[in-house]
Design a protein around this motif. Structure first.
Motif: not given
Length: 175
Positions: A37-39, A41, A101, A105, A154-156, A158
């Motif tokens: 869920d963190k990955f 988007s 990712h 990306s 969509e999310k950087p 970590s």
């Protein structure tokens, strides 16, 4: 979207009651759900599909997020594996999400098209004749599907995921 009340999807409660999920597997499944869920988007279920299900059944489904999907899928497919094997499966999924990712990306369309094209060629070959390259082509397509369907880029990424990924790669090379 309503937040699930349990860290473990209700779909898995019966498996837990039957003793099919050890404490270690349950902890792995909880961390898998959070990780996925963190990955992700993009939603697992589009809002209109969710409303359609609620209108038809009168209840919200238990599998609402990509994390729910992966958690229930991995639990039901691999519950009979040892705790150690189960942990490796969860680590492999984390590795694949981070790989997706890093690989896709900010890549141009022609790169994505090339990955899809090479996978189509490999799929057209009888799998008994696959080379390592064919297997890699198909794995890359799976990573690309994760990337697209889940909206991974969509999310950087970590710092902790990068550090974990690099140490995982080193461990794999050492094996």
């Amino acid at each position: 979207m309503a937040e699930n009340k349990s860290e473990l999807n209700p779909e898995l409660f019966d498996m837990m009651r039957r003793g099919q999920l050890s404490a270690n597997k349950i902890l792995n499944l909880i961390s898998l759900r959070e990780l996925v869920d963190k990955f992700a988007s993009k939603p697992f279920l589009e809002e209109e599909k969710l409303q359609e299900i609620k209108a038809r059944t009168g209840v919200e489904p238990d599998i609402l997020t990509w994390g729910d999907y992966f958690q229930t899928e991995i639990a039901s497919r691999y519950f009979d594996k040892t705790d150690s094997e189960f942990s490796k499966i969860v680590d492999t999924i984390r590795f694949d999400l981070i790989s997706a990712h890093l690989i896709f990306s900010n890549k141009p369309d022609y790169f994505v098209d090339s990955v899809r094209g090479q996978a189509i060629v490999s799929k057209s070959i009888d799998n008994s004749f696959w080379t390592l390259e064919d297997e890699e082509n198909l794995h890359l397509e799976i990573l690309l599907d994760y990337y697209d369907q889940m909206g991974i880029g969509e999310k950087p990424l970590s710092v902790s995921d990068r550090v974990w990924y690099e140490s995982f790669e080193l461990k794999q090379e050492a094996v």
